[in-house]
Motif scaffolding. Sequence first.
Motif, mmCIF file in Angstrom:
data_model
loop_
_atom_site.group_PDB
_atom_site.id
_atom_site.type_symbol
_atom_site.label_atom_id
_atom_site.label_comp_id
_atom_site.label_asym_id
_atom_site.label_seq_id
_atom_site.Cartn_x
_atom_site.Cartn_y
_atom_site.Cartn_z
ATOM 1 N N CYS A 123 -15.871 17.149 -0.064
ATOM 2 C CA CYS A 123 -14.628 16.620 -0.620
ATOM 3 C C CYS A 123 -13.418 17.062 0.183
ATOM 4 C CB CYS A 123 -14.474 17.056 -2.069
ATOM 5 S SG CYS A 123 -15.687 16.310 -3.157
ATOM 6 N N SER B 187 -10.174 12.513 5.871
ATOM 7 C CA SER B 187 -10.318 11.152 5.372
ATOM 8 C C SER B 187 -10.729 10.206 6.488
ATOM 9 C CB SER B 187 -8.992 10.682 4.776
ATOM 10 O OG SER B 187 -9.017 9.301 4.525
ATOM 11 N N GLU C 29 -14.114 6.457 -0.273
ATOM 12 C CA GLU C 29 -12.663 6.336 -0.231
ATOM 13 C C GLU C 29 -12.287 4.873 -0.387
ATOM 14 O OE1 GLU C 29 -10.762 9.272 2.737
ATOM 15 O OE2 GLU C 29 -12.593 8.511 3.663
ATOM 16 N N ARG C 30 -11.260 4.627 -1.176
ATOM 17 C CA ARG C 30 -10.773 3.263 -1.393
ATOM 18 C C ARG C 30 -9.291 3.208 -1.073
ATOM 19 N NH1 ARG C 30 -14.706 4.312 -5.058
ATOM 20 N NH2 ARG C 30 -16.233 2.690 -5.404
ATOM 21 N N TYR D 164 -4.551 4.904 -2.984
ATOM 22 C CA TYR D 164 -5.673 5.508 -2.268
ATOM 23 C C TYR D 164 -6.433 6.393 -3.244
ATOM 24 C CZ TYR D 164 -8.124 8.904 0.630
ATOM 25 O OH TYR D 164 -9.077 9.709 1.172
ATOM 26 N N THR D 165 -7.761 6.276 -3.244
ATOM 27 C CA THR D 165 -8.589 7.159 -4.053
ATOM 28 C C THR D 165 -9.749 7.678 -3.212
ATOM 29 O OG1 THR D 165 -10.014 5.396 -4.906
ATOM 30 C CG2 THR D 165 -8.058 5.925 -6.205
ATOM 31 N N SER D 166 -10.187 8.870 -3.530
ATOM 32 C CA SER D 166 -11.329 9.484 -2.861
ATOM 33 C C SER D 166 -12.139 10.191 -3.942
ATOM 34 C CB SER D 166 -10.839 10.492 -1.826
ATOM 35 O OG SER D 166 -11.924 11.177 -1.262
#
Length: 102
Positions: free
Chosen positions: A21, A25, A78-79, A96-98
């Motif tokens: 995590c 990125s 990741e989005r 942004y999400t991870s």
Amino acid sequence: MRFRLAIIVALALLAALAAACGGASSFGPVEENLHQEVGVLTYDEAVDRWGPPTSLSHGDKLFTAYWIKERSGGIVKERLYLTFDNEKKILRAYRYTSKPFE
């Protein structure tokens, strides 16, 4: 003895998850930079930077390009959602999400 082994295995898994995590990125320093690019970044520049989007969603005045990338061997997804105006194709909003294990 089994209990001790179970604890060691659990700690090793937690350490591996934390390392996954915390890695870099696939999109680069997105959250740090995109807030500065609202009103500046064009759709074509985004495609040059991250490649063709996974999908596009078109509206009357805006459209959203969506990218998904995996890192850490597929553990983390990741989005990146970028919303552009239809007329000038300039960035108007982003998200942004991870998340691990999706």
